[in-house]
Design an enzyme around this catalytic site. Structure first.
Site, PDB file in Angstrom:
ATOM      1  N   GLU A  83       0.852  -1.197   0.000  1.00 23.29           N
ATOM      2  CA  GLU A  83       0.000   0.000   0.000  1.00 23.29           C
ATOM      3  C   GLU A  83       0.882   1.240   0.000  1.00 23.29           C
ATOM      4  OE1 GLU A  83      -2.492   0.361   3.600  1.00 23.29           O
ATOM      5  OE2 GLU A  83      -1.707  -1.575   4.201  1.00 23.29           O
ATOM      6  N   CYS A 120      -3.870  -3.732   4.161  1.00 23.00           N
ATOM      7  CA  CYS A 120      -2.923  -4.715   4.712  1.00 23.00           C
ATOM      8  C   CYS A 120      -3.269  -6.157   4.369  1.00 23.00           C
ATOM      9  CB  CYS A 120      -2.832  -4.565   6.230  1.00 23.00           C
ATOM     10  SG  CYS A 120      -2.360  -2.909   6.730  1.00 23.00           S
ATOM     11  N   HIS A 244      -3.134 -10.168  11.746  1.00 19.14           N
ATOM     12  CA  HIS A 244      -2.569  -8.913  11.243  1.00 19.14           C
ATOM     13  C   HIS A 244      -2.241  -8.046  12.469  1.00 19.14           C
ATOM     14  CE1 HIS A 244      -1.807  -5.155   9.437  1.00 19.14           C
ATOM     15  NE2 HIS A 244      -2.926  -4.599   9.843  1.00 19.14           N
TER      16      HIS A 244
HETATM   17  N1  COA Z   1       0.333   2.870  30.297  1.00 22.32           N
HETATM   18  C1  COA Z   1      -0.304   1.789  29.768  1.00 22.32           C
HETATM   19  N2  COA Z   1      -1.208   1.877  28.750  1.00 22.32           N
HETATM   20  C2  COA Z   1      -1.470   3.110  28.236  1.00 22.32           C
HETATM   21  C3  COA Z   1      -0.857   4.276  28.749  1.00 22.32           C
HETATM   22  C4  COA Z   1       0.087   4.119  29.819  1.00 22.32           C
HETATM   23  N3  COA Z   1       0.710   5.172  30.348  1.00 22.32           N
HETATM   24  N4  COA Z   1      -1.323   5.333  28.056  1.00 22.32           N
HETATM   25  C5  COA Z   1      -2.200   4.860  27.129  1.00 22.32           C
HETATM   26  N5  COA Z   1      -2.295   3.512  27.260  1.00 22.32           N
HETATM   27  C6  COA Z   1      -3.095   2.592  26.454  1.00 22.32           C
HETATM   28  C7  COA Z   1      -4.516   3.089  26.193  1.00 22.32           C
HETATM   29  O1  COA Z   1      -5.387   2.757  27.261  1.00 22.32           O
HETATM   30  C8  COA Z   1      -4.845   2.336  24.907  1.00 22.32           C
HETATM   31  O2  COA Z   1      -5.161   0.998  25.212  1.00 22.32           O
HETATM   32  P1  COA Z   1      -6.673   0.456  25.027  1.00 22.32           P
HETATM   33  O3  COA Z   1      -7.058   0.746  23.602  1.00 22.32           O
HETATM   34  O4  COA Z   1      -6.565  -0.998  25.316  1.00 22.32           O
HETATM   35  O5  COA Z   1      -7.493   1.233  25.999  1.00 22.32           O
HETATM   36  C9  COA Z   1      -3.496   2.293  24.171  1.00 22.32           C
HETATM   37  O6  COA Z   1      -2.508   2.532  25.173  1.00 22.32           O
HETATM   38  C10 COA Z   1      -3.354   3.356  23.098  1.00 22.32           C
HETATM   39  O7  COA Z   1      -3.631   4.612  23.666  1.00 22.32           O
HETATM   40  P2  COA Z   1      -4.553   5.664  22.907  1.00 22.32           P
HETATM   41  O8  COA Z   1      -4.709   6.868  23.746  1.00 22.32           O
HETATM   42  O9  COA Z   1      -5.801   4.977  22.411  1.00 22.32           O
HETATM   43  O10 COA Z   1      -3.580   5.984  21.685  1.00 22.32           O
HETATM   44  P3  COA Z   1      -3.760   6.972  20.503  1.00 22.32           P
HETATM   45  O11 COA Z   1      -5.110   7.586  20.488  1.00 22.32           O
HETATM   46  O12 COA Z   1      -2.602   7.909  20.517  1.00 22.32           O
HETATM   47  O13 COA Z   1      -3.593   6.052  19.219  1.00 22.32           O
HETATM   48  C11 COA Z   1      -4.396   4.466  17.609  1.00 22.32           C
HETATM   49  C12 COA Z   1      -4.036   4.707  19.073  1.00 22.32           C
HETATM   50  C13 COA Z   1      -4.554   2.982  17.360  1.00 22.32           C
HETATM   51  C14 COA Z   1      -5.716   5.178  17.317  1.00 22.32           C
HETATM   52  C15 COA Z   1      -3.269   5.042  16.706  1.00 22.32           C
HETATM   53  O14 COA Z   1      -2.053   4.419  16.986  1.00 22.32           O
HETATM   54  C16 COA Z   1      -3.578   4.947  15.224  1.00 22.32           C
HETATM   55  O15 COA Z   1      -4.316   5.759  14.652  1.00 22.32           O
HETATM   56  N6  COA Z   1      -2.948   3.958  14.539  1.00 22.32           N
HETATM   57  C17 COA Z   1      -3.083   3.788  13.095  1.00 22.32           C
HETATM   58  C18 COA Z   1      -4.310   3.010  12.694  1.00 22.32           C
HETATM   59  C19 COA Z   1      -4.231   1.575  13.121  1.00 22.32           C
HETATM   60  O16 COA Z   1      -3.193   1.007  13.285  1.00 22.32           O
HETATM   61  N7  COA Z   1      -5.427   0.949  13.273  1.00 22.32           N
HETATM   62  C20 COA Z   1      -5.535  -0.437  13.672  1.00 22.32           C
HETATM   63  C21 COA Z   1      -6.442  -1.230  12.805  1.00 22.32           C
HETATM   64  S1  COA Z   1      -5.746  -1.497  11.223  1.00 22.32           S
END
Ligand code: COA
Length: 445
Positions: A83, A120, A244
């Site tokens: 991609e 993916c 994945h």
């Molecule tokens: N200690 C432990 N865990 C922590 C933490 C800390 N200090 N701070 C945050 N976390 C956890 C959160 O609780 C969350 O876990 P949960 O979802 O089980 O509750 C995780 O860490 C991620 O934190 P979050 O605040 O949700 O991260 P984010 O908003 O910055 O980003 C995504 C998370 C996935 C939205 C982001 O990485 C993204 O957009 N990724 C690209 C898209 C992707 O990969 N999608 C997946 C499907 S293909």
């Protein structure tokens, strides 16, 4: 029916790495545990300035062809899943073939080449295309190279920035494979979704939270479809379940959902009933919200049981070992997860021959696919040949300033003349632009 599957696999990581808790977290003002515990990631791999999807794909493929003693005429098909393509017409597989021909001095003129796109999941779709080509008998004894290669870069400041990665996995698909044989049963979950897309742009537009929900919904549909096709999903019947892996925390969620779904009505549900009760059934609720709340509570309680923790540690956690150190490789991620699990079994001295894997692939946009694989007697010799540990250790560890320069160097909209951080050796490199705007490559001894 002919036995078809993966005969060999090779991995190529980008030559640079970024430490997430040590370098990324302080710059973002975040707790390092957000990355190590929340997302489950320790580091990302990045391409050096002379690396891209073609060099990584060609490097993994050359390693594989050399150690399997293959000549170009043995290969009847080269499919690339990506991609991160940079050309809307000429497929990446032609560039990869061009690279390999430079080293071999003979050509792939009778190989069918193509490029697959569905976020993916395209790597798994390419495996499927190769499977069908061989199972139909059209391969005339020749083998297929299936390559998943991506530079998974996000715009600076995007929530996905923490999950970046770069690497390639090449798989040789053949009759009577040495590594794994594919099941005929398959299940799909597919819907028109807007969770992650790149409408003619380099970096993705992502609704991250939604993409997590879409992943789970499509995976559940694929599981139901796999069961309808006669596929077995009993969690105890699989040595490993590679999913994945955009980041390991995503797999933690998918595994809990999948386990809960699969144990419904089984002896495991009965055994756990004293501790956490039975699973709520939808027909017992008038209100969908109440049902969803009850099922969430049950799933949370399930993941706290020793039974689940043991299963997860044995069946899922080993699939994440490499991913934790490299981040998201998009099309290659699920194939890295399979390799990671087999590597873990080799290290532990486990005999996997005849054991089964349940493989869960996903691509945004969105589609999930589930199939099973049976590990073949040659698996140990094949996995023994991987040098992924050395590759990970040899990566150049970027400082924050260097990371910013590398991101700019790969950003199509930024003019950058940053020097490479590593010196290529025994690999293909990007070597500038041709007269029609094509990318050019050469092999460095
Ligand atoms: N200690 C432990 N865990 C922590 C933490 C800390 N200090 N701070 C945050 N976390 C956890 C959160 O609780 C969350 O876990 P949960 O979802 O089980 O509750 C995780 O860490 C991620 O934190 P979050 O605040 O949700 O991260 P984010 O908003 O910055 O980003 C995504 C998370 C996935 C939205 C982001 O990485 C993204 O957009 N990724 C690209 C898209 C992707 O990969 N999608 C997946 C499907 S293909």
């Amino acid at each position: 029916m002919t036995s078809v599957g993966i005969d060999a696999i090779e991995i190529w990581t980008g030559n640079l790495t970024l430490d997430l808790p040590g370098t990324f977290a302080p710059e973002k003002g975040e707790d390092p545990e957000k990355y190590t515990k929340g997302l489950g990631l320790h580091a990302s791999s990045f391409p050096d300035t002379y690396e891209d999807i073609v060099t990584m794909a060609a490097n993994a493929s050359l390693r594989l062809m050399e150690r399997k003693d293959l000549e170009p005429e043995d290969v009847g098909r080269i499919d690339v899943a990506t991609e991160s393509a940079f050309d809307n017409s000429k497929p990446v597989s032609t560039y990869v073939a061009g690279c390999l021909e430079e080293v071999y001095g003979s050509d792939f003129h009778h190989a069918n080449k193509g490029e697959r796109k569905f976020a993916c999941i395209a790597g798994t779709q390419s495996l499927n295309d190769a499977y069908n080509w061989i199972a139909s008998g059209r391969n005339r004894g020749r083998k297929a190279l299936v390559i998943a290669t991506d530079t998974a870069l996000y715009a600076r400041g995007d929530a996905g920035e923490a999950t970046q990665g770069a690497g390639a996995v090449t798989m040789l698909v053949d009759e009577d494979p040495d590594l794994v044989e594919f099941s005929a049963e398959q299940g799909y979950g597919s819907a028109d979704e807007t969770d992650f897309l790149k409408p003619n742009q380099q970096f993705p537009s992502v609704d991250g939270k939604r993409s997590v929900q879409v992943y789970l919904a499509r995976m559940r549909e694929a599981m139901e479809d796999f069961e309808a096709a006669g596929g077995d999903t009993h969690p105890d019947n699989f040595a490993y379940i590679p999913f994945h892996t955009p980041f390991p925390g995503m797999v933690r969620k998918a595994a809990a959902l999948g386990y809960r779904h699969a144990l419904r009505g089984t002896d495991i549900e009965s055994d756990l009933a004293d501790e956490i009760g039975r699973q709520p059934r939808p027909e017992a609720f008038d209100d969908q919200e109440e049902y969803l709340e009850a099922i969430k509570e049950y799933t949370d309680a399930l993941t706290e049981t020793d039974h689940y923790r043991d299963w997860y540690a044995r069946t899922v956690d080993p699939t994440l070992d490499v991913s934790r150190e490299v981040g998201n490789w998009y099309t290659a991620s699920v194939h890295l997860a399979r390799a990671s699990a087999l590597r873990s079994a080799l290290d532990a001295g486990t005999d996997l021959t005849g054991e089964r894997l349940l493989v869960g692939s996903y691509g945004s946009g969105a589609q999930a696919e589930i199939h099973a694989e049976t590990v073949q007697p040659g698996w140990r010799d094949e996995i023994h040949q991987l040098n992924v540990e050395e590759q990970l250790e040899e990566r150049y560890d970027l400082s924050w300033d260097e990371y910013e320069q590398v991101h700019d160097a790969h950003n199509h909209d930024v003019d950058s003349d940053v020097e490479s951080f590593t010196t290529p050796s025994g690999e293909f490199v990007f070597d500038g632009w041709g007269r029609m705007g094509e990318r050019q490559y050469r092999y460095v001894e």
